[in-house]
Design an enzyme around this catalytic site. Structure first.
Site, PDB file in Angstrom:
ATOM      1  N   ASP A  42       0.839  -1.200   0.000  1.00 14.04           N
ATOM      2  CA  ASP A  42       0.000   0.000   0.000  1.00 14.04           C
ATOM      3  C   ASP A  42       0.872   1.247   0.000  1.00 14.04           C
ATOM      4  OD1 ASP A  42      -2.613   1.499   0.505  1.00 14.04           O
ATOM      5  OD2 ASP A  42      -1.359   2.165   2.185  1.00 14.04           O
TER       6      ASP A  42
ATOM      7  N   TYR B 235       2.764  10.249   0.332  1.00 11.42           N
ATOM      8  CA  TYR B 235       3.933   9.747   1.050  1.00 11.42           C
ATOM      9  C   TYR B 235       5.222  10.218   0.375  1.00 11.42           C
ATOM     10  CZ  TYR B 235       0.536   6.452   3.095  1.00 11.42           C
ATOM     11  OH  TYR B 235      -0.552   5.880   3.725  1.00 11.42           O
TER      12      TYR B 235
ATOM     13  N   LYS C  21      -3.822   5.764  -3.307  1.00  9.35           N
ATOM     14  CA  LYS C  21      -4.893   6.606  -2.792  1.00  9.35           C
ATOM     15  C   LYS C  21      -5.133   7.816  -3.700  1.00  9.35           C
ATOM     16  CE  LYS C  21      -3.712   4.927   1.772  1.00  9.35           C
ATOM     17  NZ  LYS C  21      -2.329   4.442   1.545  1.00  9.35           N
TER      18      LYS C  21
ATOM     19  N   GLY D  75      -2.372   1.241  11.374  1.00 13.82           N
ATOM     20  CA  GLY D  75      -2.127   1.849  12.672  1.00 13.82           C
ATOM     21  C   GLY D  75      -2.392   0.916  13.829  1.00 13.82           C
ATOM     22  N   VAL D  76      -2.044  -0.356  13.668  1.00  9.66           N
ATOM     23  CA  VAL D  76      -2.370  -1.350  14.686  1.00  9.66           C
ATOM     24  C   VAL D  76      -1.662  -1.068  16.008  1.00  9.66           C
ATOM     25  CG1 VAL D  76      -0.545  -2.972  14.045  1.00  9.66           C
ATOM     26  CG2 VAL D  76      -2.647  -3.836  15.044  1.00  9.66           C
ATOM     27  N   PHE D  77      -0.554  -0.337  15.956  1.00  8.14           N
ATOM     28  CA  PHE D  77       0.158   0.023  17.180  1.00  8.14           C
ATOM     29  C   PHE D  77      -0.211   1.431  17.658  1.00  8.14           C
ATOM     30  CE2 PHE D  77       3.389  -2.830  14.996  1.00  8.14           C
ATOM     31  CZ  PHE D  77       3.017  -3.967  15.710  1.00  8.14           C
ATOM     32  N   ASN D  78      -1.272   2.007  17.092  1.00  8.79           N
ATOM     33  CA  ASN D  78      -1.739   3.356  17.469  1.00  8.79           C
ATOM     34  C   ASN D  78      -0.604   4.369  17.449  1.00  8.79           C
ATOM     35  OD1 ASN D  78      -4.017   1.617  19.188  1.00  8.79           O
ATOM     36  ND2 ASN D  78      -4.770   3.513  18.280  1.00  8.79           N
ATOM     37  N   SER D  79       0.051   4.473  16.300  1.00 14.52           N
ATOM     38  CA  SER D  79       1.179   5.381  16.079  1.00 14.52           C
ATOM     39  C   SER D  79       2.430   4.984  16.857  1.00 14.52           C
ATOM     40  CB  SER D  79       0.827   6.838  16.411  1.00 14.52           C
ATOM     41  OG  SER D  79      -0.206   7.305  15.583  1.00 14.52           O
ATOM     42  N   GLY D  80       2.391   3.807  17.481  1.00 13.30           N
ATOM     43  CA  GLY D  80       3.592   3.291  18.136  1.00 13.30           C
ATOM     44  C   GLY D  80       3.499   3.129  19.631  1.00 13.30           C
TER      45      GLY D  80
ATOM     46  N   ALA E  28       3.842  -0.247  20.693  1.00 12.04           N
ATOM     47  CA  ALA E  28       5.145  -0.848  20.378  1.00 12.04           C
ATOM     48  C   ALA E  28       6.270  -0.175  21.151  1.00 12.04           C
ATOM     49  CB  ALA E  28       5.415  -0.774  18.879  1.00 12.04           C
TER      50      ALA E  28
END
Length: 338
Positions: A54, A59, A85, A235-240, A243
């Site tokens: 993606d 970007y 996009k 964004g599975v780590f919510n911007s980090g 993590a």
């Protein structure tokens, strides 16, 4: 779950691997990425069996699309799924400088929002040229929503509706130029609104259905199951913050988020489960979720994400999340644990 597992989009017939490579880093998000590093990362993803990539014009101000096109150019076109996009046109602008919008080395193009029929068509054609491809599998309308546009939201939403933006998406899909259409957003509310206007194949939703936050569950994800619209989780780590970097929604995490992450971390330590592994696996339990897109800066970071997805997590851990009121009581849990 294996990162390379192929999963089908219910409407379009397209497939994505469970893990997709998000290519914002190819555009130098926050710090530079050399062309050789981007090529090596794409090769590592391919070698690991990832077949979903993606990108977006935004970007690196077109840099990511150019690099993705170069990296995938020699691959068999039918072997992978690619999304980009629409919604921003990139206009030449010599005043662009390093650091603009967080891009370390942006190319000299300035984004201009345009969600009209002509704007969507132009954006798609420009992406074809930068990617060097005659066909792009999925196009997402990028960053539409009240949080993004504030007082201008109604104006841009009207471009999509009365101005023909949605009609352009439908025309591209019906002609076969793209395989699927959708939204790529950080706001579930606008995605729910869009489903009242047009049948979407996929919604890339960043940060709103994660181990930390499940606000999109009933208003969007459950509806998507009924409508056969796939969810691609970003964004599975919510911007980090999940993590370990302390960021939430691209800024320093507020105290209440830090406290909630601390509670999640304590439970993970009790079960000897890495918090990022739990964060990466959690969304897949929902039947609307087809793929999860993660970014990476290196092959080793990508391999770590793959290992987290593959890690065994006991059902008792997921049950403890629920009994400890750390997740919404209605969310489906991995491994079929009710």
């Amino acid at each position: 779950m294996k990162a390379s597992e192929k999963r089908n989009l219910p409407r379009s017939g397209l497939s994505m691997t469970a893990l997709g490579l998000g290519c914002s880093q190819f555009g130098g998000l926050y710090r530079p990425m050399a062309a050789a590093e981007a090529a090596a990362l794409a090769d590592a993803a391919w070698s690991a069996g990832l077949r979903y990539f993606d990108t977006a014009p935004y970007y690196g101000y077109t840099l990511s699309e150019r690099r993705v096109g170069h990296a995938l150019g020699a691959r068999e076109r039918s072997a992978y799924t690619l999304s980009t996009k629409v919604g921003r046109l990139m206009r030449p602008d010599a005043s662009v400088k390093p650091g603009d919008d967080g891009w370390a080395e942006p190319l000299p193009f300035r984004p201009v929002y345009d969600y009209t029929y002509d704007g969507i068509m132009r954006s798609y054609e420009d992406s074809q040229q930068r990617l060097g491809l005659a066909q792009i599998d999925v196009i997402y309308v990028h960053d539409i929503g009240r949080m993004t546009h504030g007082g201008q939201h109604a104006h841009y939403w009207t471009q999509l509706t009365d101005g023909g933006g949605f009609r352009a998406l439908l025309a591209l899909r019906s002609s076969g130029e793209v395989g699927g259409i959708g939204l790529g957003v950080n706001e579930w509310e606008v995605a729910a609104d869009a489903l009242n206007e047009v049948e979407l194949d996929a919604i890339m939703l960043a940060g709103r259905y994660t181990l930390l936050e499940q606000t999109a569950l009933e208003p969007l994800l459950d509806v998507c199951v009924r409508l056969k619209t796939a969810i691609v989780v970003g964004g599975v780590f919510n911007s980090g913050v999940l993590a370990g970097n302390g960021k939430f929604n691209y800024a320093d995490a507020p105290a209440e988020v830090v406290e909630r992450v601390s509670r999640l971390s304590a439970l993970c330590e009790r079960f000897e489960v890495p918090l990022p592994a739990a964060a990466l696996q959690f969304p897949f339990a929902h039947p609307a979720v087809v793929s999860c897109v993660v970014g990476a800066r290196s092959a080793s970071q990508l391999q770590q994400n793959i290992a987290w997805l593959d890690q065994s997590i006991p059902a008792d851990f997921w049950a403890a999340l629920r009994s400890g009121n750390l997740i919404d009581a209605q969310v489906p849990l991995p491994e079929g644990h009710a």
